[in-house]
Design a protein around this motif. Sequence first.
Motif, PDB file in Angstrom:
ATOM      1  N   GLU A   1      46.143  20.016  45.071  1.00  0.00           N
ATOM      2  CA  GLU A   1      45.077  19.031  45.650  1.00  0.00           C
ATOM      3  C   GLU A   1      44.545  19.251  46.917  1.00  0.00           C
ATOM      4  N   GLU A   2      43.553  18.895  47.434  1.00  0.00           N
ATOM      5  CA  GLU A   2      43.241  19.073  48.964  1.00  0.00           C
ATOM      6  C   GLU A   2      43.409  17.897  49.607  1.00  0.00           C
ATOM      7  N   GLU A   3      43.225  18.037  50.870  1.00  0.00           N
ATOM      8  CA  GLU A   3      43.436  16.687  51.862  1.00  0.00           C
ATOM      9  C   GLU A   3      42.506  15.686  51.439  1.00  0.00           C
ATOM     10  N   ALA A   4      42.820  14.424  51.945  1.00  0.00           N
ATOM     11  CA  ALA A   4      42.029  13.233  51.666  1.00  0.00           C
ATOM     12  C   ALA A   4      40.673  13.539  52.219  1.00  0.00           C
ATOM     13  N   GLY A   5      39.840  13.487  51.612  1.00  0.00           N
ATOM     14  CA  GLY A   5      38.206  13.467  52.160  1.00  0.00           C
ATOM     15  C   GLY A   5      37.680  14.728  51.689  1.00  0.00           C
ATOM     16  N   LYS A   6      38.419  15.719  51.296  1.00  0.00           N
ATOM     17  CA  LYS A   6      38.109  17.050  50.762  1.00  0.00           C
ATOM     18  C   LYS A   6      37.870  17.024  49.140  1.00  0.00           C
ATOM     19  N   GLY A   7      36.781  17.853  48.597  1.00  0.00           N
ATOM     20  CA  GLY A   7      36.786  18.117  47.234  1.00  0.00           C
ATOM     21  C   GLY A   7      37.775  18.860  46.614  1.00  0.00           C
ATOM     22  N   SER A   8      37.905  18.562  45.578  1.00  0.00           N
ATOM     23  CA  SER A   8      39.388  19.251  44.809  1.00  0.00           C
ATOM     24  C   SER A   8      38.833  20.009  43.559  1.00  0.00           C
ATOM     25  N   LEU A   9      39.554  20.905  43.104  1.00  0.00           N
ATOM     26  CA  LEU A   9      39.454  21.460  41.680  1.00  0.00           C
ATOM     27  C   LEU A   9      39.529  20.221  40.874  1.00  0.00           C
ATOM     28  N   THR A  10      38.866  20.056  39.791  1.00  0.00           N
ATOM     29  CA  THR A  10      39.028  18.973  38.729  1.00  0.00           C
ATOM     30  C   THR A  10      39.319  19.392  37.237  1.00  0.00           C
ATOM     31  N   PHE A  11      39.467  18.599  36.380  1.00  0.00           N
ATOM     32  CA  PHE A  11      39.974  18.742  35.322  1.00  0.00           C
ATOM     33  C   PHE A  11      38.495  19.584  34.425  1.00  0.00           C
ATOM     34  N   ASN A  12      37.434  18.937  34.794  1.00  0.00           N
ATOM     35  CA  ASN A  12      36.363  19.395  34.343  1.00  0.00           C
ATOM     36  C   ASN A  12      36.222  21.228  34.480  1.00  0.00           C
ATOM     37  N   HIS A  13      36.593  21.587  35.903  1.00  0.00           N
ATOM     38  CA  HIS A  13      36.461  22.909  36.082  1.00  0.00           C
ATOM     39  C   HIS A  13      37.470  23.681  35.232  1.00  0.00           C
TER      40      HIS A  13
ATOM     41  N   LYS B   1      46.194  28.927  47.181  1.00  0.00           N
ATOM     42  CA  LYS B   1      47.301  27.867  46.201  1.00  0.00           C
ATOM     43  C   LYS B   1      47.412  28.685  44.855  1.00  0.00           C
ATOM     44  N   VAL B   2      46.266  28.976  44.116  1.00  0.00           N
ATOM     45  CA  VAL B   2      46.449  29.453  42.836  1.00  0.00           C
ATOM     46  C   VAL B   2      47.062  30.834  42.802  1.00  0.00           C
ATOM     47  N   GLU B   3      46.754  31.461  43.611  1.00  0.00           N
ATOM     48  CA  GLU B   3      47.641  32.823  43.743  1.00  0.00           C
ATOM     49  C   GLU B   3      48.944  32.777  44.217  1.00  0.00           C
ATOM     50  N   SER B   4      49.224  31.571  44.775  1.00  0.00           N
ATOM     51  CA  SER B   4      50.758  31.731  45.214  1.00  0.00           C
ATOM     52  C   SER B   4      51.427  31.422  43.868  1.00  0.00           C
ATOM     53  N   PHE B   5      50.949  30.540  43.068  1.00  0.00           N
ATOM     54  CA  PHE B   5      51.669  30.363  41.676  1.00  0.00           C
ATOM     55  C   PHE B   5      51.766  31.517  40.861  1.00  0.00           C
ATOM     56  N   ALA B   6      50.587  32.082  40.649  1.00  0.00           N
ATOM     57  CA  ALA B   6      50.414  33.439  39.895  1.00  0.00           C
ATOM     58  C   ALA B   6      51.357  34.404  40.433  1.00  0.00           C
ATOM     59  N   GLN B   7      51.679  34.451  41.574  1.00  0.00           N
ATOM     60  CA  GLN B   7      52.725  35.571  42.228  1.00  0.00           C
ATOM     61  C   GLN B   7      54.064  35.279  41.957  1.00  0.00           C
ATOM     62  N   ASP B   8      54.506  33.849  41.914  1.00  0.00           N
ATOM     63  CA  ASP B   8      55.735  33.343  41.764  1.00  0.00           C
ATOM     64  C   ASP B   8      55.757  32.014  41.102  1.00  0.00           C
ATOM     65  N   PRO B   9      55.595  32.083  39.754  1.00  0.00           N
ATOM     66  CA  PRO B   9      55.338  30.622  39.092  1.00  0.00           C
ATOM     67  C   PRO B   9      56.727  29.832  39.113  1.00  0.00           C
TER      68      PRO B   9
ATOM     69  N   ASP C   1      46.539  21.826  34.494  1.00  0.00           N
ATOM     70  CA  ASP C   1      46.045  20.776  35.264  1.00  0.00           C
ATOM     71  C   ASP C   1      47.299  19.961  35.796  1.00  0.00           C
ATOM     72  N   GLN C   2      48.373  19.878  35.271  1.00  0.00           N
ATOM     73  CA  GLN C   2      49.487  19.383  36.166  1.00  0.00           C
ATOM     74  C   GLN C   2      49.890  19.964  37.548  1.00  0.00           C
ATOM     75  N   LEU C   3      49.590  21.300  37.571  1.00  0.00           N
ATOM     76  CA  LEU C   3      49.811  21.939  38.908  1.00  0.00           C
ATOM     77  C   LEU C   3      48.711  21.567  39.601  1.00  0.00           C
ATOM     78  N   ARG C   4      47.314  21.606  39.078  1.00  0.00           N
ATOM     79  CA  ARG C   4      46.280  21.062  40.016  1.00  0.00           C
ATOM     80  C   ARG C   4      46.540  19.804  40.732  1.00  0.00           C
ATOM     81  N   VAL C   5      47.072  18.808  39.612  1.00  0.00           N
ATOM     82  CA  VAL C   5      47.338  17.415  40.641  1.00  0.00           C
ATOM     83  C   VAL C   5      48.546  17.595  41.420  1.00  0.00           C
ATOM     84  N   GLN C   6      49.573  18.346  41.071  1.00  0.00           N
ATOM     85  CA  GLN C   6      50.792  18.423  41.811  1.00  0.00           C
ATOM     86  C   GLN C   6      50.655  19.354  43.068  1.00  0.00           C
ATOM     87  N   ASP C   7      50.117  20.235  43.022  1.00  0.00           N
ATOM     88  CA  ASP C   7      50.230  21.311  44.063  1.00  0.00           C
ATOM     89  C   ASP C   7      49.065  21.763  44.589  1.00  0.00           C
TER      90      ASP C   7
END
Length: 419
Positions: free
Chosen positions: A277-289, A354-362, A269-275
């Motif tokens: 997030e989508e641009e303003a106006g676009k939907g983003s992954l949420t804590f609920n997801h 974005k998620v895959e980039s973290f998985a490959q190089d955390p 969830d920290q990565l979700r917020v930090q890295d």
Amino acid sequence: SSQPCPPSPRIFIPAQTSASHWHSYLGVIVSRERQRLEHFQRAEDILEPRFLVDYARNLEAFEFALCASEDAVTMEVPLRIDGDALRVLACQPGDTPAGHRPGLGTFCLEVPSPGTDLEDWTSTVDVMERGDGTGCLVPGKVLQHLKELLVSVIVRCQHLFLLQPGDLSAENLQEDAMELSLLIRGGWKTIRFDIVPVVRRRQEPLRLKGQQSDRGFPKGSLRKAMEEAHFVPASPHCWRSSTHLPILKLLQAVDMLKGPHLDSLRLLDQLRVQDWEEEAGKGSLTFNHLKMVLLWSMELFPSPEDWQDLEGSVYRLLVILLRCLATRHLPHFLHPEENLFQEEALDLTSLYHKVESFAQDPRRFLRFHFGLPARTDSWPADPSTRALLHLPFQVYRIQDSMRRSAMSQLLSKIRQVNP
């Protein structure tokens, strides 16, 4: 853009080994969690004794401390009403005013014959008369009545100097919403509480499709989390079933287990917020997801051996998250027929990269920074294939047949949808 991104100014957390790097990052998250909980408790000290009755839960504080973002706190407060005495009927076009179509999965709560003990709700709050002479509890009128009560309490508290200047703002009460929103000061931070009226009813335990009883969870936790049905306003005329509190109860049950289950959720969830997030106006992954991803991980990887270390636990969540992003399908844990990605305006392809980039190089991402996010573009390929092949999952020595078959179970549970 094909132009390289400018480097981001960063605050680095020193690490001697890979394992310490993971735990150093988690340590900063957990240290911030204590401060967030203090803010919540200060705000709750203003809210609870003045405005809420029969409120004795800590689930909201639990979720607020886990979440990295500053989202509103949803506080579902039960009405003093015997929900078991009501009849639950699917909303029909005739149940709503002309021009208002009832949504899918919405209900009317029918009030039975006069004389049934429903406290004073059916007399204080007007009911909607139907053709057969029965009536239904109307969410819009319930909300309006509660709003009037809330305003009167605020005025009285101010008159008696029970509120200090800046403690509370009720300006959002003017909005036509399905919750009562108050801004409460918690230390130096203002927290938004969305107070949602709930009608509770006992129900038979749900039989979850394809799920074994308590697999991966503490014994009895699934049954306990779903022993009640919760109905909250869906529109001024209809109610809907809510899984907000049952999901929080399941997370609280997970917290009782040994292993870094919730630490994995905190970190992602920290990565979700930090890295992520989508641009303003676009939907983003949420804590609920991410909560749903963790719960599916609990069921698909039920062995304690799957949750012995932080890095391995995070990768179990990543396997499921990437697969869901690739297939554009994230089933709700309690209602698997519901796709949580279906109604969201999400750029799932961008999120996948974005998620895959973290998985490959955390190690590249396990740091706190300010400014522009790290660049996450990667070479094109079939996402569903990459989700299964490019994670270093084999290093965790999955040997027994149950855990080796977890990925094939995942493929059958999460419907195959071409990305």
